[in-house]
Design a protein around this motif. Structure first.
Motif, PDB file in Angstrom:
ATOM      1  N   HIS A  66      43.816  38.007  45.919  1.00  0.00           N
ATOM      2  CA  HIS A  66      42.671  38.440  46.713  1.00  0.00           C
ATOM      3  C   HIS A  66      43.055  38.652  48.175  1.00  0.00           C
ATOM      4  O   HIS A  66      42.656  39.653  48.794  1.00  0.00           O
ATOM      5  CB  HIS A  66      41.551  37.406  46.603  1.00  0.00           C
ATOM      6  CG  HIS A  66      40.318  37.761  47.366  1.00  0.00           C
ATOM      7  ND1 HIS A  66      39.427  38.717  46.936  1.00  0.00           N
ATOM      8  CD2 HIS A  66      39.829  37.295  48.559  1.00  0.00           C
ATOM      9  CE1 HIS A  66      38.435  38.823  47.810  1.00  0.00           C
ATOM     10  NE2 HIS A  66      38.648  37.979  48.803  1.00  0.00           N
ATOM     11  N   GLU A 119      42.782  42.305  50.033  1.00  0.00           N
ATOM     12  CA  GLU A 119      41.894  42.500  51.181  1.00  0.00           C
ATOM     13  C   GLU A 119      42.668  42.961  52.410  1.00  0.00           C
ATOM     14  O   GLU A 119      42.188  43.815  53.169  1.00  0.00           O
ATOM     15  CB  GLU A 119      41.134  41.199  51.480  1.00  0.00           C
ATOM     16  CG  GLU A 119      40.096  40.837  50.431  1.00  0.00           C
ATOM     17  CD  GLU A 119      39.030  41.918  50.268  1.00  0.00           C
ATOM     18  OE1 GLU A 119      38.413  42.298  51.280  1.00  0.00           O
ATOM     19  OE2 GLU A 119      38.842  42.388  49.127  1.00  0.00           O
ATOM     20  N   LYS A 146      43.542  46.653  51.929  1.00  0.00           N
ATOM     21  CA  LYS A 146      42.380  47.510  52.181  1.00  0.00           C
ATOM     22  C   LYS A 146      42.227  47.775  53.668  1.00  0.00           C
ATOM     23  O   LYS A 146      42.021  48.907  54.115  1.00  0.00           O
ATOM     24  CB  LYS A 146      41.111  46.855  51.637  1.00  0.00           C
ATOM     25  CG  LYS A 146      40.949  46.915  50.131  1.00  0.00           C
ATOM     26  CD  LYS A 146      39.634  46.255  49.727  1.00  0.00           C
ATOM     27  CE  LYS A 146      39.503  46.178  48.212  1.00  0.00           C
ATOM     28  NZ  LYS A 146      38.242  45.475  47.822  1.00  0.00           N
TER      29      LYS A 146
END
Length: 392
Positions: free
Chosen positions: A197, A201, A204
């Motif tokens: 995760h 993130e 992104k």
């Protein structure tokens, strides 16, 4: 040199005491299944091998800023078991994890960092002596949670800063809440999900920039559940445990983490299968590590963010945990670093200032002296040293 063979974890010859520990290495910790095998339901009794049984002030620090946290932050061989034996093995592991609540060893972290010859400080670190409250409600088998980490950035400071700020927060959110069937499975899944995760993130955010960020970072994290260390590692930073050997009355350096370099056989094969290549020991001739957070431009060439997760049971012979970036280990072997720290801890002439205890003063001095010595020995990299004191 055989580029298709695994390289030893320690480049220098270890003393006899270390060799003896290495021969018992299978008792220290056990690799989890390969990267592709992340199904927790398969072979769960072999997730880890236990070792034989035998706080205050927290910081999240990185070059750009200081983040304040609430004050409460403070191989024996693998056993070959049939399907019918697995549940019994798991039950045994569970009992080992939750034993001796009254004898939990207090931990306290100390740090020193040096920019060295680099233009900027790209390392980051996190010291959270106690995040028990933040992880609540805890499974009934757990009473104390601590977290320590070092991040070695490359290509900029943004990936290491992001990991220092967010990885432990994601871990807290994903930490198993309430009673769970298996603490071992839950902790492993928590760590794997947390790294995945955090990387997703950051990527992104990095890809949304104009131009896109190309930063990357290693990550070496030690999650302490009661008296058990769970070590999750990406890249070439290291975690070392100092353990006193009663037989020869010497302190030994036990490697807790596995480095990820593209010259290692498994890492190289994964990169080549993904369409990448390894030239001059680097991915595409550029990147020195084969696993990292960030490095978006290399992800399609086999660079991954799946950590190796190992477990080690603390004993009353353990003195401290050392986490450091490769800036230290370019000029210090693990054994040299452990012996250097021990010499500082045994130095009774170190003055105490303010309200600090003699132990605090010696651990702080050990961190600072070791970081300074690494720079003096010619480490051209950033140097970050985190020492976690195991109070006996």
């Amino acid at each position: 040199m055989d580029l298709f063979g695994d390289f030893p974890e320690q480049a220098s010859a270890a003393p006899a005491a270390i060799d003896k520990e290495e021969r018992r290495g299978s008792l220290l910790f056990d690799d989890l299944p390969p990267v592709s095998g992340t199904d927790l339901d398969a072979g769960s009794s072999l997730l880890f091998d236990d070792l034989p049984p035998a706080s205050s002030g927290n910081t999240v620090s990185h070059p750009a800023e200081q983040v304040s946290l609430p004050v409460s932050y403070g191989r024996g061989e693998k056993r070959k078991s049939t399907e019918g034996e697995k549940n019994g093995s798991e039950e045994l592991v569970e009992k080992k994890v939750c034993k001796d609540f009254s004898e939990i060893l207090p931990l306290k972290g100390y740090v020193a960092e040096r920019k060295g010859e680099r233009e900027e400080m790209q390392d980051a670190h996190v010291i959270l002596n106690d995040i028990t409250e933040e992880c609540s409600p805890l499974p009934s088998q757990i009473t104390r949670v601590s977290y320590f980490a070092v991040f070695d950035g490359h290509g900029g400071v943004r990936a290491s800063n992001y990991a220092a700020q967010n990885l432990h927060q994601n871990l807290i959110r994903k930490f198993p809440k309430g009673d769970v069937p298996s603490v071992e499975k839950a902790i492993r899944r928590c760590l794997l999900d947390t790294f995945k995760h955090t990387d997703e993130e950051f990527l992104k955010q990095a890809s949304s920039q104009k131009p896109a960020w190309k930063d990357g970072s290693t990550a070496t994290c030690v999650l302490v559940i009661d008296n058990t260390l769970y070590i999750a590692n990406l890249g070439d930073s290291r975690a070392i445990l100092c353990r006193y050997n009663e037989e020869n009355q010497k302190h030994t350096a036990l490697s807790l983490s596995k480095e990820h370099n593209p010259t290692q056989y498994d890492e190289r094969m994964r990169i080549q299968k993904a369409g990448g290549n390894v030239r001059e020991g680097r991915v595409l001739g550029v990147l020195e590590v084969s696993r990292s957070i960030g490095d978006g431009q290399y992800k399609r060439f086999g660079v991954i963010s799946v950590p190796d997760v190992k477990r080690c049971q603390l004993t009353h012979n353990d003195r401290f945990i050392l986490l450091a970036c490769d800036g230290l280990f370019k000029v210090f072997s693990p054994e040299e670093a452990v012996n250097f720290i021990m010499s500082c801890l045994e130095d009774k002439t170190i003055p105490t200032r303010d309200a600090k205890s003699a132990a605090d003063a010696r651990y702080e001095a050990a961190c600072n002296r070791l970081a300074n010595k690494a720079v003096q020995r010619g480490s051209a990299d950033n140097v970050t040293v985190v020492v976690v004191r195991i109070e006996q």
